[in-house]
Design a protein around this motif. Structure first.
Motif, PDB file in Angstrom:
ATOM      1  N   ILE A   1       0.842  -1.199   0.000  1.00 38.50           N
ATOM      2  CA  ILE A   1       0.000   0.000   0.000  1.00 38.50           C
ATOM      3  C   ILE A   1       0.874   1.244   0.000  1.00 38.50           C
ATOM      4  O   ILE A   1       2.005   1.227   0.493  1.00 38.50           O
ATOM      5  CB  ILE A   1      -0.958   0.040   1.215  1.00 38.50           C
ATOM      6  CG1 ILE A   1      -0.170   0.101   2.531  1.00 38.50           C
ATOM      7  CG2 ILE A   1      -1.893  -1.158   1.206  1.00 38.50           C
ATOM      8  CD1 ILE A   1      -1.046   0.327   3.766  1.00 38.50           C
TER       9      ILE A   1
ATOM     10  N   LEU B   1       0.660   5.299   1.095  1.00 38.01           N
ATOM     11  CA  LEU B   1      -0.077   6.274   1.881  1.00 38.01           C
ATOM     12  C   LEU B   1       0.512   7.648   1.613  1.00 38.01           C
ATOM     13  O   LEU B   1       1.631   7.944   2.034  1.00 38.01           O
ATOM     14  CB  LEU B   1       0.029   5.938   3.376  1.00 38.01           C
ATOM     15  CG  LEU B   1      -0.405   4.535   3.795  1.00 38.01           C
ATOM     16  CD1 LEU B   1       0.027   4.251   5.232  1.00 38.01           C
ATOM     17  CD2 LEU B   1      -1.926   4.394   3.664  1.00 38.01           C
TER      18      LEU B   1
ATOM     19  N   GLY C   1      -2.837  10.153  -2.146  1.00 37.78           N
ATOM     20  CA  GLY C   1      -3.958   9.229  -2.239  1.00 37.78           C
ATOM     21  C   GLY C   1      -3.577   7.903  -1.620  1.00 37.78           C
ATOM     22  O   GLY C   1      -2.463   7.729  -1.106  1.00 37.78           O
ATOM     23  N   PHE C   2      -4.495   6.963  -1.658  1.00 36.01           N
ATOM     24  CA  PHE C   2      -4.308   5.652  -1.040  1.00 36.01           C
ATOM     25  C   PHE C   2      -4.233   4.606  -2.145  1.00 36.01           C
ATOM     26  O   PHE C   2      -5.232   4.308  -2.805  1.00 36.01           O
ATOM     27  CB  PHE C   2      -5.475   5.373  -0.084  1.00 36.01           C
ATOM     28  CG  PHE C   2      -5.466   4.013   0.553  1.00 36.01           C
ATOM     29  CD1 PHE C   2      -4.297   3.457   1.052  1.00 36.01           C
ATOM     30  CD2 PHE C   2      -6.642   3.284   0.690  1.00 36.01           C
ATOM     31  CE1 PHE C   2      -4.285   2.206   1.657  1.00 36.01           C
ATOM     32  CE2 PHE C   2      -6.664   2.042   1.298  1.00 36.01           C
ATOM     33  CZ  PHE C   2      -5.475   1.502   1.773  1.00 36.01           C
ATOM     34  N   GLY C   3      -3.057   4.051  -2.360  1.00 35.54           N
ATOM     35  CA  GLY C   3      -2.868   3.038  -3.393  1.00 35.54           C
ATOM     36  C   GLY C   3      -2.684   1.668  -2.775  1.00 35.54           C
ATOM     37  O   GLY C   3      -2.244   1.536  -1.626  1.00 35.54           O
TER      38      GLY C   3
ATOM     39  N   CYS D   1      -8.045  -3.017  -6.133  1.00 30.45           N
ATOM     40  CA  CYS D   1      -7.970  -1.649  -5.587  1.00 30.45           C
ATOM     41  C   CYS D   1      -8.647  -1.562  -4.222  1.00 30.45           C
ATOM     42  O   CYS D   1      -9.612  -2.280  -3.949  1.00 30.45           O
ATOM     43  CB  CYS D   1      -8.640  -0.664  -6.537  1.00 30.45           C
ATOM     44  SG  CYS D   1      -7.834  -0.483  -8.130  1.00 30.45           S
TER      45      CYS D   1
ATOM     46  N   TRP E   1      -8.699   1.945  -2.670  1.00 25.92           N
ATOM     47  CA  TRP E   1      -8.955   3.372  -2.434  1.00 25.92           C
ATOM     48  C   TRP E   1     -10.442   3.734  -2.476  1.00 25.92           C
ATOM     49  O   TRP E   1     -10.906   4.624  -1.758  1.00 25.92           O
ATOM     50  CB  TRP E   1      -8.207   4.230  -3.463  1.00 25.92           C
ATOM     51  CG  TRP E   1      -8.753   4.109  -4.869  1.00 25.92           C
ATOM     52  CD1 TRP E   1      -8.412   3.195  -5.810  1.00 25.92           C
ATOM     53  CD2 TRP E   1      -9.766   4.932  -5.465  1.00 25.92           C
ATOM     54  NE1 TRP E   1      -9.122   3.381  -6.970  1.00 25.92           N
ATOM     55  CE2 TRP E   1      -9.969   4.449  -6.783  1.00 25.92           C
ATOM     56  CE3 TRP E   1     -10.508   6.027  -5.025  1.00 25.92           C
ATOM     57  CZ2 TRP E   1     -10.878   5.021  -7.659  1.00 25.92           C
ATOM     58  CZ3 TRP E   1     -11.432   6.599  -5.900  1.00 25.92           C
ATOM     59  CH2 TRP E   1     -11.602   6.105  -7.196  1.00 25.92           C
ATOM     60  N   ASP E   2     -11.215   2.994  -3.298  1.00 25.47           N
ATOM     61  CA  ASP E   2     -12.613   3.345  -3.510  1.00 25.47           C
ATOM     62  C   ASP E   2     -13.578   2.526  -2.665  1.00 25.47           C
ATOM     63  O   ASP E   2     -14.796   2.642  -2.823  1.00 25.47           O
ATOM     64  CB  ASP E   2     -12.968   3.180  -4.982  1.00 25.47           C
ATOM     65  CG  ASP E   2     -12.706   1.763  -5.500  1.00 25.47           C
ATOM     66  OD1 ASP E   2     -12.017   0.996  -4.804  1.00 25.47           O
ATOM     67  OD2 ASP E   2     -13.192   1.441  -6.600  1.00 25.47           O
TER      68      ASP E   2
ATOM     69  N   ASP F   1      -9.979   6.237   0.539  1.00 23.30           N
ATOM     70  CA  ASP F   1      -9.103   7.337   0.146  1.00 23.30           C
ATOM     71  C   ASP F   1      -9.312   8.578   1.004  1.00 23.30           C
ATOM     72  O   ASP F   1      -8.400   9.392   1.169  1.00 23.30           O
ATOM     73  CB  ASP F   1      -9.332   7.685  -1.335  1.00 23.30           C
ATOM     74  CG  ASP F   1      -8.133   8.378  -1.960  1.00 23.30           C
ATOM     75  OD1 ASP F   1      -7.062   7.745  -2.020  1.00 23.30           O
ATOM     76  OD2 ASP F   1      -8.266   9.539  -2.377  1.00 23.30           O
ATOM     77  N   ASP F   2     -10.508   8.726   1.566  1.00 25.66           N
ATOM     78  CA  ASP F   2     -10.794   9.880   2.430  1.00 25.66           C
ATOM     79  C   ASP F   2     -10.071   9.780   3.765  1.00 25.66           C
ATOM     80  O   ASP F   2      -9.853  10.801   4.426  1.00 25.66           O
ATOM     81  CB  ASP F   2     -12.307   9.969   2.710  1.00 25.66           C
ATOM     82  CG  ASP F   2     -13.128  10.196   1.463  1.00 25.66           C
ATOM     83  OD1 ASP F   2     -12.620  10.837   0.519  1.00 25.66           O
ATOM     84  OD2 ASP F   2     -14.283   9.726   1.422  1.00 25.66           O
TER      85      ASP F   2
ATOM     86  N   SER G   1      -5.019   9.229   3.547  1.00 29.12           N
ATOM     87  CA  SER G   1      -4.332  10.166   2.660  1.00 29.12           C
ATOM     88  C   SER G   1      -3.936  11.402   3.449  1.00 29.12           C
ATOM     89  O   SER G   1      -4.405  11.626   4.577  1.00 29.12           O
ATOM     90  CB  SER G   1      -5.237  10.551   1.488  1.00 29.12           C
ATOM     91  OG  SER G   1      -6.457  11.107   1.966  1.00 29.12           O
TER      92      SER G   1
END
Length: 305
Positions: free
Chosen positions: A141, A143, A146-148, A169, A171-172, A181-182, A185
């Protein structure tokens, strides 16, 4: 010995270097980086990208470069090289264009093949290559802005199995009052610190430097959220190793112990590696697209978005 160019394209930067595929190391004096204005026109974005890649191409080497591997953020059609950036506040001028063909027109060497890989996947692959990790199931991951995330099985990104989320994924995925992602990040840290103090900070590093009660509280909340969110995905994948990168990972001393301890309470014990030089891993991971055994495994499995 074989040379490949690895490229890391971020939301506001680009980095490029030649990778010696025998050692999987950056060739000396071939690394260049620069700022990119992602709100510019299509032509200007290509110009800014090519300016950095052409610097790498211009370095005299003792043999030819055989291709360019690019780590690209999504949404992007990685098989075809078509950009799908829309309503995500970056590179929207490229929407629907074939980066694979159009970028070549701006490069000094137009005959080099170009391949693409998701930036989070590039980080995971590059990290396993650098550290020679042979664990069967690895989750990596990032950080930062965004969050990948990427799920790897023997270094191959997994995107279409029942034990990983859609497209591999995270992030969503839904979490608390929004999506992951909120919460994982830089903007979450800035909002939470301002919520508690009324003060605006420039980044996570500045918050960590406060080293006060509010700083501790924000990082504790982050650790609890991260451990809670990741746990079911790591368990379902039978994860052997977790790799963490991104700018927030540079402050791991403030949150990682708590994440691990939260899992220990659940009798979930997993080794964790923190990569401080995320960019190097991404560039090497992108170049690995020209490792032919790796390419034969991933070329037909690359996500469309």
């Amino acid at each position: 010995m074989a040379f490949v160019i690895g490229v890391d394209i971020g939301g506001s930067h680009i980095s490029s270097a030649v990778i010696d595929q025998t050692s999987n190391q950056i060739v000396e004096n071939t690394y260049f980086s620069g700022y990119v204005n992602n709100k510019e026109s299509k032509e200007e974005i290509y110009r800014q990208w090519s300016e950095i890649i052409n610097k790498t191409l211009s370095v005299k080497l003792n043999q030819e470069v055989k291709g360019i591997g690019i780590a690209m953020p999504g949404p992007f059609q990685y098989k075809t090289g078509v950009a799908m950036f829309e309503k995500n506040d970056k590179y929207e001028a490229l929407y629907g264009t074939c980066v694979q063909s159009e970028l070549k027109e701006f490069l000094n060497k137009k005959d080099l093949p170009i391949r693409f890989l998701n930036d989070a996947s590039s980080f995971g692959v590059g990290s396993t290559v650098i550290n020679n990790n042979s664990q069967e199931n690895i989750v990596a991951i990032t950080l930062g802005t965004g969050f990948g995330a990427t799920f790897l099985s023997h270094q191959i990104p997994v995107t279409d199995q029942d034990n990983v989320p859609k497209e591999g994924c995270l992030w969503d995925k839904e979490f608390r009052d929004g999506i992951a992602d909120d919460y994982f990040s830089t903007r979450w840290f800035l909002k939470r610190f301002e919520f508690h103090t009324g003060e605006k900070m420039a980044g996570v590093k500045e918050i960590a430097l406060q080293d006060n009660r509010v700083c501790k509280r924000v990082f504790e909340e982050f650790a609890d959220n991260l451990s809670m969110f990741l746990y079911p995905y790591l368990e379902k994948f039978n994860t052997d190793l977790l790799i963490i990168g991104g700018n927030i990972a540079k402050a791991d001393e403030y949150f990682l112990d708590q994440v691990i301890n939260n899992w220990k309470v659940k009798d979930f014990n997993i080794p964790v590696i923190v990569i401080k030089n995320t960019e190097k891993s991404i560039i090497i991971g992108a170049s690995f697209l020209f490792n032919e055994s790796f390419w034969s495994e991933v070329k037909d499995k690359l996500p469309e978005l």
